[in-house]
Design a protein around this motif. Structure first.
Motif, PDB file in Angstrom:
ATOM      1  N   LEU A 376       0.587  -1.320   0.275  1.00 48.19           N
ATOM      2  CA  LEU A 376       0.071  -0.064  -0.442  1.00 48.19           C
ATOM      3  C   LEU A 376       1.025   1.385   0.143  1.00 48.19           C
ATOM      4  CD1 LEU A 376      -2.690  -0.686   2.635  1.00 48.19           C
ATOM      5  CD2 LEU A 376      -3.247  -0.515   0.249  1.00 48.19           C
ATOM      6  N   GLU A 377       0.494   2.175  -1.110  1.00 47.15           N
ATOM      7  CA  GLU A 377       2.063   3.404  -1.205  1.00 47.15           C
ATOM      8  C   GLU A 377       0.523   4.218  -1.750  1.00 47.15           C
ATOM      9  OE1 GLU A 377       6.554   2.307  -1.946  1.00 47.15           O
ATOM     10  OE2 GLU A 377       4.994   1.094  -3.774  1.00 47.15           O
ATOM     11  N   PRO A 378       1.593   5.445  -1.481  1.00 42.22           N
ATOM     12  CA  PRO A 378       0.421   6.540  -1.725  1.00 42.22           C
ATOM     13  C   PRO A 378       1.204   6.784  -3.036  1.00 42.22           C
ATOM     14  CG  PRO A 378       2.143   7.024  -0.757  1.00 42.22           C
ATOM     15  CD  PRO A 378       2.413   5.796  -0.547  1.00 42.22           C
ATOM     16  N   LYS A 379      -0.574   7.398  -3.663  1.00 41.38           N
ATOM     17  CA  LYS A 379       0.126   7.338  -5.074  1.00 41.38           C
ATOM     18  C   LYS A 379       0.284   9.049  -5.603  1.00 41.38           C
ATOM     19  CE  LYS A 379      -3.765   4.737  -6.860  1.00 41.38           C
ATOM     20  NZ  LYS A 379      -3.894   3.921  -6.030  1.00 41.38           N
ATOM     21  N   PRO A 380       0.995   8.866  -6.644  1.00 37.21           N
ATOM     22  CA  PRO A 380       1.838  10.563  -6.928  1.00 37.21           C
ATOM     23  C   PRO A 380       0.495  11.173  -6.452  1.00 37.21           C
ATOM     24  CG  PRO A 380       1.983   9.349  -9.072  1.00 37.21           C
ATOM     25  CD  PRO A 380       1.311   8.453  -7.389  1.00 37.21           C
TER      26      PRO A 380
ATOM     27  N   MET B   1      -0.658  16.292   2.314  1.00 41.06           N
ATOM     28  CA  MET B   1      -0.872  15.496   2.696  1.00 41.06           C
ATOM     29  C   MET B   1      -0.226  14.982   4.536  1.00 41.06           C
ATOM     30  SD  MET B   1      -0.895  10.958   2.209  1.00 41.06           S
ATOM     31  CE  MET B   1       0.623  11.086   1.478  1.00 41.06           C
ATOM     32  N   PHE B   7       0.708   5.461   4.489  1.00 41.16           N
ATOM     33  CA  PHE B   7       1.033   3.663   5.557  1.00 41.16           C
ATOM     34  C   PHE B   7       2.084   3.599   5.282  1.00 41.16           C
ATOM     35  CE2 PHE B   7      -3.215   3.293   2.706  1.00 41.16           C
ATOM     36  CZ  PHE B   7      -4.131   3.234   3.584  1.00 41.16           C
ATOM     37  N   ARG B 356       7.710   3.298  -4.912  1.00 41.82           N
ATOM     38  CA  ARG B 356       7.005   4.986  -4.080  1.00 41.82           C
ATOM     39  C   ARG B 356       7.697   6.321  -3.157  1.00 41.82           C
ATOM     40  NH1 ARG B 356       4.791   4.611  -8.114  1.00 41.82           N
ATOM     41  NH2 ARG B 356       2.706   5.161  -8.644  1.00 41.82           N
ATOM     42  N   ASP B 367       5.251  15.497  -1.390  1.00 45.68           N
ATOM     43  CA  ASP B 367       5.517  15.376  -2.897  1.00 45.68           C
ATOM     44  C   ASP B 367       5.689  13.700  -2.789  1.00 45.68           C
ATOM     45  OD1 ASP B 367       4.659  14.908  -6.222  1.00 45.68           O
ATOM     46  OD2 ASP B 367       6.461  16.654  -6.427  1.00 45.68           O
ATOM     47  N   ILE B 368       5.049  13.066  -4.066  1.00 44.01           N
ATOM     48  CA  ILE B 368       5.054  11.258  -4.151  1.00 44.01           C
ATOM     49  C   ILE B 368       6.019  11.519  -5.351  1.00 44.01           C
ATOM     50  CG2 ILE B 368       4.270   9.077  -4.170  1.00 44.01           C
ATOM     51  CD1 ILE B 368       3.649  10.445  -1.289  1.00 44.01           C
TER      52      ILE B 368
END
Lengths: 383, 383
Positions: A376-380, B1, B7, B356, B367-368
């Motif tokens: 589970l990783e954040p989306k850009p 964020m 997560f 990521r 930022d991601i």
């Protein structure tokens, strides 16, 4: 496609051996009237999970919410998340459990409190297994403690949680020196669980265990049978096995279905350089308690005969290089462009480093399967 | 964020520290009039590569064809593939080199022969660097050997290859015990290369080295300057640094820009369980020659102050679990759901395990960024 046409380093899975491993474990489970719920963290591959279900597995075990999500999306309807529940992922788990039977583990009252509260807020309920320590001492309640009974009762009493049973993992089987030690641990694992289930049941009929789940590849492989009261086994590594299992005496070399195809890129007097480094093999040292020899995997001599070339040693791994040492007379037999197959120390970590499995029969690649690694990783964030 | 909403396990990069690391190395290169060609294998991240170019890097270094492909696709026009050339990927490299300046390494006559033949067949030419061993003894020709001269001549004489210069990597700097030992290796690395370049030039003007390239993060960081004749440095790890670099004395803790955010999932008398295992941290043991203490990374005490909580030790990693040991009085301060930040032993391998990067400033995720991990792998075969 021929094996020659596969870019190295490549993860190869030997279809025949894979099928044999899956079939044998399923047969053992069936013969012993226990459910088989294989741990798919080893392969993270939908096609292999489907082979396991077709062979008779009742459901699957996963170690992350992402594995649960991917497999649920591909139609797997019966999943146990066999890792201590992580608070930040509870809402994601509850969302998943709407369409899938999902069982989670509890080993701490704080987590129980948060899970119950989250279920209440989401107006949902979930199946819970109590995680038990059978001697590995990583996670799980001590089955001899009063705390263990208290926690089981708290689960049963929580309005939104269903006490489904108990679960353990005999990870200490990986620290053994002989097969008879693994057998002893296997007996201990089963006895601890059956005794604890009886104790819970004597305590209250609300604590009757529908599920009494054990599982590790060493203990499940060496046990010819499982004692009355064990309802489920959860081996994972057995689909591939690896050199650790060979060294422990759990399987033979020619039962290992996962190998890495590697290219020689340089030849020096006393060593070879491979295009296969830590990002392909992982830095797992395997059953290092059994030997002074440090090698990050073993080079096959003859793959089909199951022999190793122990004159060569994978002495060190950089990110994308493997350094293989050997005597000049051995090393000089190789030249850049030659290929070799490597038996990995730890299949689970090695498979997690690739995106694709090349499914081979003899020298033919009959299919390419995806490995669903990820978390589970954040989306850009949009700019 | 906010960081709280990420997560775990999550790869965090501290933007300010990242920028400082990039700027300092670029400044050192500029001051010394050497080109900076950072190795992007450490981060595999387009945004970080672009920061490096903006700070003054002339091009990039990669370790795989897939890294070259991804970065070329994102507009990086000047790439050195600094790993021994692997024969099965030569055609992919030549295809890439049509639109991108791509330099490759040769360290063996057999590879030269295959590369020349492939170029002839493809009717193309390519820039070649001779890989030199400056003391690490992994790959590269011995600069004192006649073979080294012969190979340089063969490159220069090959019709489709352009002899561009020489390249080395002082990987043995990672085996040192003091900073002065790193300084010695740094001097050795430079002297070996400058002497060898002079020798080649004396031998023939065709062997004049346009590029004399060195590079490792320890040697490039501790060297205040580079001797006349060195044209290029290729550090990689310096963008992040890690606990290995701290232990070697190369940097301070609060220069390390990469950390892993982790959750406590269980608390026992003498240990914690984290949701962060070998698939998040890697099993790299770091600078294990410097200490008896085995820990798969270090737990931060106070991240902003750069202090570690050495009362805790990441004693073992399973696939998705980290076991952190400590005295009961320390461990009892934690409860499930708590989070901690971990300083990784080896940033390159740790970053390679995620998809990521969460880019943070204080507790805000600004930022991601995507990590382009992967390798040349076959596409699924249609049924």
């Amino acid at each position: 496609m021929n094996l020659e046409d596969v870019f190295t380093p490549a993860l190869l899975v030997d279809y025949q051996r894979l099928e044999d491993n899956i079939r044998k474990m399923a047969k053992k489970a069936e013969k012993n009237s226990v459910s088989l719920r294989p741990h798919i963290k080893t392969h993270k591959c939908i096609e292999i999970g489907e082979m396991q279900l077709r062979a008779g597995a009742q459901g699957i075990t996963v170690s992350t919410v992402e594995e649960a999500r991917v497999f649920a999306e591909h139609g797997f309807q019966d999943i146990t998340l066999a890792a201590p529940l992580c608070h930040d992922k509870i809402n994601a788990i509850l969302a998943l459990s709407e369409d899938t039977t999902l069982r989670v583990l509890i080993d701490h009252p704080k987590t129980l409190e948060i899970l119950e509260k989250s279920c209440r807020n989401a107006e949902t309920e979930i199946q819970v297994l109590l995680k038990v320590d059978c001697g590995y001492h990583r996670a799980g309640v001590d089955p001899k403690s009063e705390e263990a009974i208290r926690l089981a009762r708290s689960i049963a009493n929580a309005k939104h949680l269903h006490f489904n049973g108990i679960l353990t993992h005999a990870g200490h089987a990986y620290g053994t020196e002989t097969v008879s030690q693994i057998e002893e641990i296997a007996q201990q694992e089963q006895k601890v669980m059956v005794d604890f289930a009886s104790k819970l049941e004597r305590y209250s009929k609300d604590l009757c265990c529908e599920v009494v789940s054990i599982g590790s590849t060493p203990t499940c492989t060496v046990s010819p049978e499982f004692i009355e009261g064990i309802t489920e086994i959860r081996p994972g590594n057995y689909v591939f096995y690896d050199y650790t299992q060979v060294a422990l005496g759990v399987c033979e070399i020619n039962q290992v279905s996962l190998s890495i195809l590697s290219s020689v890129t340089s030849v020096y007097d006393d060593h070879l350089v491979l295009d296969t480094g830590a990002t392909a093999l992982s830095k797992d040292l395997g059953a290092s308690h059994l030997t002074e020899r440090v090698s990050f995997g073993e080079v096959f001599g003859d793959y089909s005969k199951g022999t190793l070339n122990t004159d060569l040693r994978i002495a060190s791994l950089s990110q994308e290089h493997g350094k293989v040492t050997g005597k000049p007379a051995i090393v000089s037999n190789f030249e850049p462009g030659d290929r070799m197959r490597i038996l990995p120390n730890h299949s689970c970590l090695t498979a997690n480093l690739g995106n694709r499995l090349s499914v081979v029969e003899d020298d033919t690649v009959k299919d390419i399967w995806k490995i669903w690694r990820g978390r589970l990783e954040p989306k850009p964030i949009s700019d």
